[in-house]
Design a protein around this motif. Structure first.
Motif, PDB file in Angstrom:
ATOM      1  N   HIS A 132       5.872  36.408  33.350  1.00 39.19           N
ATOM      2  CA  HIS A 132       5.426  35.059  33.040  1.00 39.19           C
ATOM      3  C   HIS A 132       4.262  35.282  32.040  1.00 39.19           C
ATOM      4  N   TYR A 133       3.457  36.183  32.132  1.00 39.20           N
ATOM      5  CA  TYR A 133       2.257  36.256  30.847  1.00 39.20           C
ATOM      6  C   TYR A 133       2.895  36.564  29.816  1.00 39.20           C
ATOM      7  N   GLN A 134       3.749  37.573  29.847  1.00 39.20           N
ATOM      8  CA  GLN A 134       4.460  37.885  28.440  1.00 39.20           C
ATOM      9  C   GLN A 134       5.075  36.776  27.812  1.00 39.20           C
ATOM     10  N   SER A 135       5.916  35.932  28.676  1.00 38.05           N
ATOM     11  CA  SER A 135       6.699  34.914  27.780  1.00 38.05           C
ATOM     12  C   SER A 135       5.586  33.838  27.413  1.00 38.05           C
ATOM     13  N   ALA A 136       4.811  33.490  28.217  1.00 35.36           N
ATOM     14  CA  ALA A 136       3.751  32.363  27.879  1.00 35.36           C
ATOM     15  C   ALA A 136       2.845  32.709  26.557  1.00 35.36           C
ATOM     16  N   THR A 137       2.480  34.018  26.547  1.00 35.29           N
ATOM     17  CA  THR A 137       1.829  34.727  25.605  1.00 35.29           C
ATOM     18  C   THR A 137       2.618  34.647  24.115  1.00 35.29           C
ATOM     19  N   MET A 138       3.912  35.124  24.173  1.00 34.71           N
ATOM     20  CA  MET A 138       4.561  35.405  23.242  1.00 34.71           C
ATOM     21  C   MET A 138       4.984  34.164  22.413  1.00 34.71           C
ATOM     22  N   SER A 151      -1.990  41.403  21.366  1.00 32.35           N
ATOM     23  CA  SER A 151      -0.919  41.858  21.981  1.00 32.35           C
ATOM     24  C   SER A 151      -0.832  41.553  23.346  1.00 32.35           C
ATOM     25  N   ASN A 152       0.190  41.214  23.806  1.00 33.11           N
ATOM     26  CA  ASN A 152       0.403  40.803  25.310  1.00 33.11           C
ATOM     27  C   ASN A 152       0.876  41.960  26.291  1.00 33.11           C
ATOM     28  N   TYR A 153       0.668  43.131  25.659  1.00 32.63           N
ATOM     29  CA  TYR A 153       0.730  44.246  26.584  1.00 32.63           C
ATOM     30  C   TYR A 153      -0.624  45.257  26.095  1.00 32.63           C
ATOM     31  N   ASP A 154      -1.644  44.351  26.259  1.00 35.03           N
ATOM     32  CA  ASP A 154      -3.046  44.944  25.984  1.00 35.03           C
ATOM     33  C   ASP A 154      -3.351  46.222  26.601  1.00 35.03           C
ATOM     34  N   ALA A 155      -2.998  46.295  27.976  1.00 40.83           N
ATOM     35  CA  ALA A 155      -3.386  47.605  28.759  1.00 40.83           C
ATOM     36  C   ALA A 155      -2.552  48.821  28.109  1.00 40.83           C
ATOM     37  N   SER A 156      -1.446  48.754  27.421  1.00 38.84           N
ATOM     38  CA  SER A 156      -0.811  49.651  26.693  1.00 38.84           C
ATOM     39  C   SER A 156      -0.313  49.007  25.413  1.00 38.84           C
ATOM     40  N   PRO A 157      -1.025  48.955  24.321  1.00 39.68           N
ATOM     41  CA  PRO A 157      -0.714  48.231  23.048  1.00 39.68           C
ATOM     42  C   PRO A 157       0.400  48.984  22.387  1.00 39.68           C
ATOM     43  N   PRO A 158       0.989  48.371  21.400  1.00 39.36           N
ATOM     44  CA  PRO A 158       2.034  48.909  20.793  1.00 39.36           C
ATOM     45  C   PRO A 158       1.417  50.313  19.894  1.00 39.36           C
ATOM     46  N   SER A 159       2.288  51.047  19.663  1.00 38.53           N
ATOM     47  CA  SER A 159       1.784  52.549  19.044  1.00 38.53           C
ATOM     48  C   SER A 159       1.775  52.479  17.272  1.00 38.53           C
ATOM     49  N   PHE A 160       3.176  51.839  17.243  1.00 44.17           N
ATOM     50  CA  PHE A 160       3.462  51.702  15.571  1.00 44.17           C
ATOM     51  C   PHE A 160       3.854  53.165  15.638  1.00 44.17           C
ATOM     52  N   GLU A 161       3.780  54.111  16.083  1.00 46.91           N
ATOM     53  CA  GLU A 161       4.329  55.479  15.427  1.00 46.91           C
ATOM     54  C   GLU A 161       5.827  55.336  15.573  1.00 46.91           C
ATOM     55  N   GLY A 162       6.525  55.640  14.428  1.00 47.73           N
ATOM     56  CA  GLY A 162       7.969  55.691  14.403  1.00 47.73           C
ATOM     57  C   GLY A 162       8.562  54.337  14.525  1.00 47.73           C
ATOM     58  N   GLY A 163       7.967  53.537  13.748  1.00 48.95           N
ATOM     59  CA  GLY A 163       8.422  52.117  13.849  1.00 48.95           C
ATOM     60  C   GLY A 163       7.858  51.452  14.951  1.00 48.95           C
ATOM     61  N   LEU A 164       8.553  50.368  15.577  1.00 49.55           N
ATOM     62  CA  LEU A 164       7.862  49.625  16.695  1.00 49.55           C
ATOM     63  C   LEU A 164       8.890  49.264  17.810  1.00 49.55           C
ATOM     64  N   PHE A 165       8.635  49.795  19.043  1.00 46.81           N
ATOM     65  CA  PHE A 165       9.533  49.251  19.994  1.00 46.81           C
ATOM     66  C   PHE A 165       8.809  47.877  20.648  1.00 46.81           C
ATOM     67  N   LEU A 166       9.514  47.037  20.726  1.00 49.53           N
ATOM     68  CA  LEU A 166       9.217  45.622  21.450  1.00 49.53           C
ATOM     69  C   LEU A 166       9.608  45.544  22.743  1.00 49.53           C
ATOM     70  N   ARG A 167       8.726  45.605  23.850  1.00 47.11           N
ATOM     71  CA  ARG A 167       9.027  45.566  25.205  1.00 47.11           C
ATOM     72  C   ARG A 167       9.372  43.992  25.334  1.00 47.11           C
ATOM     73  N   PRO A 168       9.905  43.697  26.619  1.00 41.06           N
ATOM     74  CA  PRO A 168      10.418  42.195  27.022  1.00 41.06           C
ATOM     75  C   PRO A 168       9.363  41.219  26.800  1.00 41.06           C
ATOM     76  N   TYR A 169       9.739  40.348  25.944  1.00 43.88           N
ATOM     77  CA  TYR A 169       8.808  39.291  25.545  1.00 43.88           C
ATOM     78  C   TYR A 169       7.555  39.736  25.001  1.00 43.88           C
ATOM     79  N   GLU A 170       7.539  40.763  24.173  1.00 45.69           N
ATOM     80  CA  GLU A 170       6.537  41.351  23.689  1.00 45.69           C
ATOM     81  C   GLU A 170       6.040  40.644  22.404  1.00 45.69           C
ATOM     82  N   THR A 171       4.759  40.188  22.014  1.00 47.41           N
ATOM     83  CA  THR A 171       4.369  39.857  20.686  1.00 47.41           C
ATOM     84  C   THR A 171       3.218  40.895  20.100  1.00 47.41           C
TER      85      THR A 171
END
Ligand code: TEU
Length: 554
Positions: free
Chosen positions: A339-345, A529-549
């Protein structure tokens, strides 16, 4: 006023907050919630119509344009609201339903009584020789767009039969409407939304449409732009600034909207179009079930952003309004796990775009469609009409209700979920329409206590727009087109570069380092970021998690 630096909050009055305990939201209720509204950081509030009306179409059938329907309070309540809002730096935008009036309006009553002056305020036409309507045009609410006038002829109504289309070819009509605008500007109003403004020129040729429902005759007529430009020159620009106008453009084109909203040669600050909100209509049919055509959604969002930027137009950016089911249910996932990821994405997708973002009440706390099972829980005139039409066409009740759960405008008209139950909306515990069943989980009270919730995310987006010129006026370029589940773009202004990258699905997506660097570059500041507890690392490109922005400067 820089439309790129502001944000509008839409309030569907009757469902916002009930201050007098009759189960219907009211003007005093908005005043009571001004601290909450101001805490969002928005600059304008768009109020759906509160003028006297028989309420056949929830106020879009106006019987007096210069008064307040007692259902919503008094003119003193309106003046108090406008004054208190202004004190908080918030402008009031009214919703002007000028394409048609209620058949209860004195103008229409005089016309029916035979007054020639007022018959020319509407489109009264003789029947065909066989007594049938003047044309085969279809109402947007289903059925014929013509209703018998009781004198052997018909009158035109593109919507409900109680909403008679006004004759904009008549200068006396245009003068009356200009006077109405001046009346509300004197009351301190700072903006107008014009309901289906681009349908107001019927083109003068009332002919059968051999290829459609008649809309090609009355949509985006040649007189629309000059008439609204005249209004702009005579009324809005005379206000000297801070005035915001937006036109609701039905069945329109990018070319037309760019022309309507061009700051030099146009007529309005911006326009709403709906093409992105028809990408789950199978073959363009609203009253059928269908999944979102995501490639088409991406194409439309990108094309409109690029075209309006290249042609000097200005877009009203939105996913939700009072006519649309809730986007969270429709375009992402209302499942509690996401719910949180979808709404914020979804929020990030439009709040980093070029244009002016609109937040529809409840969107900022992640409200979803109510999913009512019984037709008796629905109130919307269009919904009730199509329930009858689909059943008369032989569809089963179950199948009709499944369509209505997805498509009904009531999906977004349930009471604002202030607290865990209906008492947050109305101390009397009453409401004109059932509340959605998930207010215990989704409500403003819990969101206000959550620094990592949907509401906090929206507040950050609104603040970033005020802070960053690249959001306000940067260019727009689609990026990462080769990643089907991803919707991504960059904004550029001078040396500032911003990216907004979004995964619209539940499955993770890996963007390779080479593609990431080819389209974007090394992030220098994570903005959202809507995964701000574990923000994206950007190392080696970017892995987008479910409904990640992820939005960042690079
Ligand atoms: O909506 C007009 C409109 O064209 C679309 O929103 C759509 O056709 C309609 O909602 C039916 O699906 C505006 C107002 O926003 C709406 O609330 C009114 O019912 C309508 O005009 C008539 O005034």
């Amino acid at each position: 006023m820089n439309p790129g630096g502001v944000c509008v909050y839409q309030i569907y009055l009757r469902s916002f907050f009930d201050a007098n305990g009759d189960g219907v939201g009211d003007l005093a209720g908005i005043t009571a919630k001004l601290d909450y509204i101001a805490s969002l950081g928005v600059d304008y509030i768009w109020l759906n119509p509160f003028f006297p009306s028989p309420q056949n179409d929830n106020g879009y059938d106006v019987s007096d344009y210069c008064a307040v329907d007692p259902l919503f309070g008094t003119m003193a309540d309106f003046e108090t609201l406008t004054r208190n809002a202004a004190a908080k730096g918030i402008g009031v935008m009214l919703d002007m339903v000028f394409n048609h009036s209620s058949t209860e309006h004195p103008w229409f009553k005089a016309a029916l009584a035979g007054d020639k002056k007022y018959r020319d305020f509407y489109y009264f036409l003789p029947a065909k020789e066989d007594g049938s309507p003047p044309t085969n045009w279809v109402s947007k609410f289903g059925g014929s767009a013509w209703e018998k006038d009781g004198a052997g002829g018909y009158y035109l109504h593109l919507f409900d039969k109680t909403q008679a289309d006004l004759n904009w070819d008549n200068p006396a009509v245009r003068e009356e409407l200009a006077g109405i605008l001046r009346f509300w500007i004197k009351k301190g109003v700072k903006g107008f939304r014009f309901d289906v403004f681009n349908l107001t020129d019927k083109g003068g040729a009332f002919l059968d449409d051999g290829a459609g429902d008649g809309r090609r005759f009355y949509t985006d007529g040649r007189q629309v732009l000059p008439r609204f430009a005249a209004m702009r020159n005579a009324i809005f620009d005379a206000d000297g600034g801070g005035f915001l106008t937006v036109g609701e453009a039905s069945s329109t084109t990018m070319e037309k909207c760019a022309a309507y909203s061009n700051p030099k040669t146009g007529a309005l600050t911006m326009t709403f179009h709906f093409h992105h909100l028809k990408t789950d209509y199978p073959d363009g049919e609203k009253w059928r079930r269908g999944a979102v055509d995501f490639p088409l959604l991406k194409k439309i969002l990108h094309e409109w952003q690029v075209f309006m930027g290249e042609h000097g137009g200005w877009d009203a950016l939105f996913w939700n309004n009072h006519d649309q089911p809730r986007a969270l249910t429709r375009f992402a996932s209302a499942k509690s796990a996401f719910h949180y990821q979808s709404a914020t994405m979804l929020a990030a997708v439009i709040h980093f775009m070029r244009g002016t973002p609109y937040i529809y009440m409840g969107e900022e706390i992640g409200m979803t469609n109510p999913g009512f099972q019984k037709i008796t829980d629905y109130r919307d005139v269009e919904t009730l009409r199509y329930h009858r039409i689909l059943r008369e066409n032989g569809m089963s009740e179950d199948e009709v209700m499944r369509i209505i759960q997805e498509r009904s405008r009531d999906g977004s008209r349930t009471p604002m979920q202030w607290t865990a139950d209906i008492s947050g909306f109305s101390a009397a515990g009453k409401s004109w329409i059932q509340p959605a069943p998930n207010s215990a989980e989704i409500n403003a009270q819990s969101e206000e206590a959550n620094p990592r919730g949907v509401l906090a995310f929206y507040k950050r987006l609104i603040a970033l727009r005020k802070e960053l010129p690249v959001i306000q006026s940067g260019s727009y370029t689609p990026v990462l087109p080769e990643y089907a589940p991803v919707f991504a773009y960059r904004r550029d202004l001078a040396k500032t570069r911003l990216a907004c990258v979004n995964n619209f699905f539940e499955e993770g997506v890996q963007i390779s380092s080479s593609d990431f660097n080819r389209w974007l570059g090394k992030p220098i500041e994570l903005l959202a970021s809507n995964y701000d507890a574990s923000p994206p690392s950007f190392e080696g490109g970017l892995f987008l998690r479910p409904y990640e922005t992820a939005a960042f400067l690079f």
